[in-house]
Design a protein around this motif. Structure first.
Motif, short mmCIF file in Angstrom:
data_model
loop_
_atom_site.label_atom_id
_atom_site.label_comp_id
_atom_site.label_asym_id
_atom_site.label_seq_id
_atom_site.Cartn_x
_atom_site.Cartn_y
_atom_site.Cartn_z
N GLN A 1 1.02 -1.10 0.03
CA GLN A 1 0.17 -0.02 -0.03
C GLN A 1 0.69 1.31 -0.11
O GLN A 1 0.20 2.45 0.31
N SER A 2 2.08 1.21 -0.48
CA SER A 2 3.18 2.14 -0.30
C SER A 2 3.38 2.47 -1.70
O SER A 2 3.45 1.94 -2.45
N LEU A 3 3.58 4.14 -1.83
CA LEU A 3 4.19 4.59 -2.85
C LEU A 3 5.42 4.95 -2.77
O LEU A 3 6.12 5.51 -2.11
N PHE B 1 4.35 -2.97 -4.54
CA PHE B 1 3.99 -1.78 -4.12
C PHE B 1 3.04 -1.45 -4.68
O PHE B 1 2.46 -1.68 -5.77
N ARG B 2 2.21 -0.23 -4.05
CA ARG B 2 1.26 0.62 -4.63
C ARG B 2 1.53 0.88 -6.16
O ARG B 2 0.85 0.81 -6.94
N ASP B 3 2.66 1.64 -6.32
CA ASP B 3 3.27 2.19 -7.43
C ASP B 3 4.30 2.60 -7.39
O ASP B 3 4.93 2.79 -6.13
N ILE B 4 5.01 3.23 -8.44
CA ILE B 4 6.47 3.73 -8.05
C ILE B 4 6.56 4.99 -8.99
O ILE B 4 5.92 5.13 -9.97
N ARG B 5 7.24 6.19 -8.63
CA ARG B 5 7.38 7.30 -9.18
C ARG B 5 8.51 7.48 -9.42
O ARG B 5 9.79 7.26 -8.94
N LEU C 1 5.35 10.69 -0.61
CA LEU C 1 5.82 9.52 -0.94
C LEU C 1 5.91 8.90 0.41
O LEU C 1 6.41 9.52 1.37
N ASP C 2 5.60 7.32 0.44
CA ASP C 2 5.88 6.59 1.54
C ASP C 2 7.61 6.33 1.84
O ASP C 2 8.00 6.18 2.80
N TYR D 1 11.63 6.26 -0.67
CA TYR D 1 12.54 6.55 -1.87
C TYR D 1 13.65 5.87 -1.67
O TYR D 1 14.22 5.78 -0.59
#
Length: 308
Positions: free
Chosen positions: A196-198, A224-228, A245-246, A248
């Motif tokens: 549930q983490s970005l 993960f929820r998603d990656i940026r 962000l959760d 990095y």
């Protein structure tokens, strides 16, 4: 008991021992960092506030120069690690502005800057400067770029500023004094499980390194929820501080990329570091909410995110 079971039990015991060792190393590292920070904070609280004020003004001036002075025909002035790792004339002009301003007010201080500023100084204070973090974004007219300035006393970061002009945001922190976005105090997000983490990350500009980094991301995405990928390490670290962000991570960062953002993230309650027992460095930089830091660190170790 069969030999198969014995081997499996031995392997399981070894994994448990490794995990416990990593946890103890992380706890020792955090305790040592806290002790160093407390000593550095007590050593010069008034001076830290002065250093922050100077960093804020220098970053504001450089940010205005970069925002308002960007030529329409901006081109590449030089390259660094590869043909796509670029420097513009504005990077160089911004660093010259920053070092000139700081030298005028504190002539005995040292410098470490991305575009070549380097001097030891005699005061015990060193300024670590990235005049334009996110140069490729800036070159293309994208808004995610920043000015990053940190002050170190005897190797300990005591003040940091990340100025993001196109966001209209100024992040800042003094050691032991908390992290702020303007006047608003920052806290990292409440911890969430991995799924549930970005997660934020970045990539090197050397093709062979990027290929391995891409393989790591490929294995991370399902967890993960998603990656940026924003393109500015300084802003990514501040986004952890601000709860955007959760977590990095990135391999290949230089001291000027992470100095201010690392302090800001820690002062907002995040944990930062590298591999187990190591500080954030070129080998690996991680910033995450406290409960997420350990599992992410272990996962990145398993996936080999710390090597090319």
């Amino acid at each position: 008991m069969t030999a198969h079971h014995t081997d499996r039990d031995a392997e399981s015991a070894g994994q448990t021992e490794h995990a416990e060792h990593a946890e103890h190393a992380e706890q020792a590292e955090q305790a040592e960092q806290a002790e160093q920070a407390e000593q550095a904070g007590h050593a010069g609280h008034a001076e830290n506030t002065e250093l922050l004020a100077l960093a804020l003004e220098a970053a504001r001036r450089a940010g205005a120069l970069l925002r308002d002075g960007r030529p329409d025909d901006l081109g590449v002035a030089a390259t660094k690690t590869s043909s796509i790792d670029v420097v513009t004339e504005m990077d160089i002009a911004a660093e010259k502005l920053i070092t000139g301003f700081l030298s005028e007010h504190r002539p005995a201080d040292g410098f470490l800057g991305e575009e070549g500023a380097s001097s030891e100084g005699t005061s015990g204070i060193r300024w670590v400067i990235d005049p334009l973090d996110g140069t490729v974004n800036y070159l293309y007219g994208l808004p995610t770029w920043a000015v990053s300035i940190a002050a170190e006393r005897d190797g300990v970061r005591v003040a940091g500023v990340v100025e993001a002009p196109m966001r209209g945001e100024t992040y800042h922190a003094v050691l032991g004094g908390g992290a702020f976005l303007g006047e608003r105090r920052l806290r990292c997000r409440p911890s969430a499980p991995l799924e549930q983490s970005l997660l934020g990350t970045g990539f090197a500009y050397v093709q062979s390194v990027r290929a391995h980094q891409a393989s790591v991301v490929e294995r991370l995405i399902p967890r993960f929820r998603d990656i940026r990928r924003g393109g500015s390490a300084a802003i990514d670290l501040c986004d952890v501080a601000a709860g955007r962000l959760d977590a990095y991570y990135e391999r290949g960062l230089n001291p000027w990329d992470l100095a201010a953002g690392d302090l800001i993230a820690r002062e907002a309650g995040a944990l930062t570091g590298g591999r187990a027992g190591d500080p954030a460095s070129r080998e690996l930089t991680i910033a995450a909410t406290p409960e997420l830091f350990g599992p992410l660190q272990a996962l990145l170790e398993e996936l080999g995110a710390w090597h090319d």
